[in-house]
Scaffold this motif. Sequence first.
Motif: not given
Length: 111
Positions: A42-51, A69-82
């Motif tokens: 979760k910390e790595a995800q938060a840091a990447y979202r900030e970047l 922002t960055a979106v991280f999913l269990r199922e589906g594609t991790n991706h950028f989103r507005h």
Amino acid sequence: MDLEHERRLRDFQAGKPQMTVAIARTSNEVVFFPTRDVSSTKEAQAAYRELVGEELRCVVPSCDDSRLTAVFLREGTNHFRHLTKDVLHDAESLLHHIGKRVLAHHPQSTT
């Protein structure tokens, strides 16, 4: 092909394109959503979202609000989103702009 690439291909084939490419604000270079490492905690995800929020923008040049922002999913594609959900691009237009940027990013073929 790793699991993340398989998910991206399935989403694309199902007509659910995700923004897996963004543009660096300072250099105008193409940035691909990483398929590994950034979602390990979760910390790595938060840091990447900030970047992402500070360094990247939407690939569509005429975008009204290019913040991402960055979106991280269990199922589906991790991706950028507005950052705001108000911004919507037509799927064909989004894929068109992504395709143009990715093709321009790769060196020309020598064959």
